[in-house]
Design a protein around this motif. Structure first.
Motif, mmCIF file in Angstrom:
data_model
loop_
_atom_site.group_PDB
_atom_site.id
_atom_site.type_symbol
_atom_site.label_atom_id
_atom_site.label_comp_id
_atom_site.label_asym_id
_atom_site.label_seq_id
_atom_site.Cartn_x
_atom_site.Cartn_y
_atom_site.Cartn_z
ATOM 1 N N ARG A 77 0.890 -1.223 0.097
ATOM 2 C CA ARG A 77 0.114 0.089 -0.009
ATOM 3 C C ARG A 77 0.770 1.173 0.111
ATOM 4 N N ARG A 78 0.695 2.149 -1.011
ATOM 5 C CA ARG A 78 1.465 3.222 -1.187
ATOM 6 C C ARG A 78 1.143 4.485 -0.309
ATOM 7 N N ASN A 79 2.175 5.180 0.083
ATOM 8 C CA ASN A 79 1.931 6.527 0.834
ATOM 9 C C ASN A 79 0.679 6.490 1.810
ATOM 10 N N VAL A 80 0.582 5.492 3.094
ATOM 11 C CA VAL A 80 -0.229 5.530 3.916
ATOM 12 C C VAL A 80 0.297 6.028 5.474
ATOM 13 N N VAL A 81 -0.578 6.561 6.155
ATOM 14 C CA VAL A 81 -0.372 6.996 7.511
ATOM 15 C C VAL A 81 -0.384 5.829 8.325
ATOM 16 N N THR A 82 0.662 5.658 9.049
ATOM 17 C CA THR A 82 1.343 4.669 9.740
ATOM 18 C C THR A 82 1.537 4.935 11.296
ATOM 19 N N VAL A 83 1.244 3.945 12.167
ATOM 20 C CA VAL A 83 1.872 4.056 13.595
ATOM 21 C C VAL A 83 2.153 2.523 13.775
ATOM 22 N N PRO A 84 3.012 2.615 14.865
ATOM 23 C CA PRO A 84 3.387 1.075 15.355
ATOM 24 C C PRO A 84 2.248 0.652 16.141
ATOM 25 N N ALA A 85 1.986 -0.689 15.770
ATOM 26 C CA ALA A 85 0.586 -1.341 16.245
ATOM 27 C C ALA A 85 0.515 -1.126 17.677
ATOM 28 N N GLN A 86 1.539 -1.220 18.473
ATOM 29 C CA GLN A 86 1.329 -1.078 19.894
ATOM 30 C C GLN A 86 0.620 0.365 20.486
ATOM 31 N N ALA A 87 0.559 1.300 19.593
ATOM 32 C CA ALA A 87 0.127 2.519 19.896
ATOM 33 C C ALA A 87 -1.421 2.520 19.769
ATOM 34 N N ILE A 88 -2.160 1.439 19.227
ATOM 35 C CA ILE A 88 -3.403 1.334 18.841
ATOM 36 C C ILE A 88 -4.118 0.608 20.217
ATOM 37 N N GLN A 89 -5.113 1.435 20.953
ATOM 38 C CA GLN A 89 -5.665 0.883 21.931
ATOM 39 C C GLN A 89 -7.309 0.656 21.546
ATOM 40 N N ARG A 90 -7.828 -0.260 22.342
ATOM 41 C CA ARG A 90 -9.393 -0.496 21.897
ATOM 42 C C ARG A 90 -10.352 -0.130 23.017
ATOM 43 N N GLY A 91 -11.147 0.739 22.810
ATOM 44 C CA GLY A 91 -12.074 1.293 23.814
ATOM 45 C C GLY A 91 -13.639 0.872 23.445
ATOM 46 N N PRO A 92 -14.466 1.015 24.272
ATOM 47 C CA PRO A 92 -15.696 0.686 23.968
ATOM 48 C C PRO A 92 -16.467 1.320 22.970
ATOM 49 N N ASP A 93 -15.725 2.684 22.293
ATOM 50 C CA ASP A 93 -16.251 3.226 21.090
ATOM 51 C C ASP A 93 -15.328 2.986 20.035
ATOM 52 N N GLY A 94 -14.534 2.052 20.152
ATOM 53 C CA GLY A 94 -13.725 1.803 18.861
ATOM 54 C C GLY A 94 -12.109 1.902 19.313
ATOM 55 N N PHE A 95 -11.320 2.009 18.101
ATOM 56 C CA PHE A 95 -10.032 2.488 18.443
ATOM 57 C C PHE A 95 -9.519 3.652 18.862
ATOM 58 N N TYR A 96 -8.400 3.774 19.481
ATOM 59 C CA TYR A 96 -7.868 5.315 19.821
ATOM 60 C C TYR A 96 -6.479 5.192 20.193
ATOM 61 N N VAL A 97 -6.159 6.151 20.110
ATOM 62 C CA VAL A 97 -4.441 6.496 20.418
ATOM 63 C C VAL A 97 -4.363 7.533 21.541
ATOM 64 N N TYR A 98 -3.418 7.746 22.309
ATOM 65 C CA TYR A 98 -2.989 8.936 23.260
ATOM 66 C C TYR A 98 -1.798 10.037 22.247
ATOM 67 N N ARG A 99 -2.296 10.808 21.861
ATOM 68 C CA ARG A 99 -1.607 11.875 21.211
ATOM 69 C C ARG A 99 -0.911 12.966 21.877
ATOM 70 N N LEU A 100 0.205 13.205 21.752
ATOM 71 C CA LEU A 100 1.163 14.252 22.632
ATOM 72 C C LEU A 100 0.647 15.666 22.034
ATOM 73 N N LYS A 101 0.449 16.677 23.055
ATOM 74 C CA LYS A 101 0.085 17.851 22.584
ATOM 75 C C LYS A 101 1.513 18.957 23.007
ATOM 76 N N GLY A 102 1.315 20.040 22.451
ATOM 77 C CA GLY A 102 2.526 21.053 22.400
ATOM 78 C C GLY A 102 3.119 21.130 23.961
ATOM 79 N N ASP A 103 2.104 20.919 24.983
ATOM 80 C CA ASP A 103 2.020 21.194 26.230
ATOM 81 C C ASP A 103 2.304 20.328 27.292
ATOM 82 N N ASP A 104 3.117 19.455 26.491
ATOM 83 C CA ASP A 104 3.741 18.042 27.475
ATOM 84 C C ASP A 104 2.311 17.337 28.022
ATOM 85 N N THR A 105 1.156 17.495 27.418
ATOM 86 C CA THR A 105 0.009 16.682 27.956
ATOM 87 C C THR A 105 -0.379 15.747 26.672
#
Length: 392
Positions: free
Chosen positions: A298-326
């Motif tokens: 698959r060409r030019n797709v957005v990817t992340v390491p698989a271990q970053a993916i979490q599953r919740g009651p509403d589906g998949f999610y990740v924790y994204r870093l913000k600019g203020d260290d949160t």
């Protein structure tokens, strides 16, 4: 004189001084100090990338020799010599053993002598035939005598042809007395020792040869992968990678050669065969291996390491870093996972940073201290393009 007010004033001044010195509240209106904020949570982060993502089919396979041959004798006789060593590598045509050749050499000599005798008879008959051809016109011999002589010439010619066939057969039997390797490969355990009488009809053989270069791997994939495998084969040669049982140590790279002509009704799987050069002999017949088949890229797709993916009651999610260290909880749409990498269809963009380790301690808005994932630089926003689509 009224000393009491003066004494009370002195006591109040001393108490105030002591309270200021030791940091105690000087009045009942002052409350306890504010609680200190919790320390930041250590996490490991990795960047979101845009890259070519290989799509693999994964299965478990068994290594098989590309050819396995039991070397058997083709004539009867005494096994007078065994010239191979168990476990030896041999090439096609190498001598392995010798059966007593004397009976076959004698039969060959006898066949040659019979041919020489018949050739002499033929020569004499031809000479008589030529004489009769001269005498018949002069009526010194009958036509019947000439015809008989012509028939004798044809008879002896046919007999010589039969003698030549007997010679060829005797030569073949003599050649069979020398047992040679029919293919190149590695020898197994010797099954017969010198001095034994062997027969062409024996159930066993002398030794088994297995061909290890190349070697085959038979493995299975879910039946749902049939269309993917066929499409990959239609595009050209399909790469197959074999790993040890740990799934990490690579032991060979080969090419897919066969999809079995039916799906197993018991397991719902496809049987697939791949061929490996096996120049370093890391693949050994009978061994179990993990197999990955490169089905697509698959060409030019957005990817992340698989271990970053979490599953919740509403589906998949990740924790994204913000600019203020949160961190923030970001819902994502995962379109596929292969070789430890997940493709993100929506929710992230190149340049984002996601938490790949330490998520169980987090909640939205938590302060973090970040360590980069091994081999990555979280400050960068890499955009990679893997032209070959093969894993490193």
């Amino acid at each position: 004189m009224r000393p009491l007010p003066w004494i009370l004033s002195s006591v109040v001044l001393v108490a105030g001084a002591l309270a200021w010195h030791y940091g105690l509240p000087v009045s009942a209106s002052e409350g306890p100090k504010a609680k200190a904020p919790p320390p930041p949570i250590p996490v490991v982060a990795a960047p979101v990338a845009v890259e070519d993502m290989p799509v693999y089919g994964e299965g478990i396979g068994t290594v098989q020799a590309s050819s396995t041959i039991t070397v058997k004798v083709r004539v009867d006789g005494e096994l007078t010599k065994v010239v191979f060593t168990e476990g030896q590598d041999v090439k096609a045509g190498d001598v392995l053993a010798q059966i007593d050749p004397r009976p076959f050499a004698a039969a060959l000599a006898q066949a040659k002598a019979a041919k020489a005798k018949d050739e002499a008879l033929l020569a004499n008959t031809k000479a008589d035939m030529e004489r009769y051809k001269v005498l018949v016109p002069k009526q010194a011999a009958s036509q019947q005598q000439l015809d008989t002589q012509v028939a004798l010439v044809a008879q002896y010619q046919a007999q010589i042809d039969g003698d030549q066939a007997a010679i060829d057969n005797a030569q073949t039997q003599l050649d069979y007395a020398t047992v040679r390797a029919p293919i190149s490969g590695r020898l197994g355990v010797r099954l017969v020792d010198e001095g034994n009488i062997v027969h062409a009809g024996d159930a066993g053989g002398l030794v088994v040869i297995t061909q290890l270069k190349p070697v085959a791997v038979m493995f299975t994939l879910p039946q749902d992968r049939l269309d993917d495998v066929r499409a990959a084969m239609a595009r050209g040669p399909v790469d197959v990678i074999a790993y040890r049982r740990d799934g990490i140590t690579r032991v060979g790279e080969g090419t897919l050669t066969l999809i079995d002509n039916q799906i197993s009704s018991d397991t719902g799987t496809l049987r697939i065969k791949a061929l490996f050069p096996n120049a370093d002999l890391k693949l050994w017949p009978g061994a179990f291996v993990n197999v990955k088949v490169l089905l697509d890229t698959r060409r030019n797709v957005v990817t992340v390491p698989a271990q970053a993916i979490q599953r919740g009651p509403d589906g998949f999610y990740v924790y994204r870093l913000k600019g203020d260290d949160t961190v923030e909880k970001r819902a994502v749409t995962v379109s596929g996972t292969s070789a430890g990498t997940s493709a993100i269809e929506a929710g992230l963009a190149a340049g984002d940073q996601v938490v790949v380790d330490g998520q169980y301690k987090l909640k939205p808005g938590a302060r973090v201290t970040v360590r980069p994932a091994p081999g990555t630089t979280p400050a960068a926003a890499p955009v990679r393009s893997a032209s070959a689509g093969k894993p490193a």
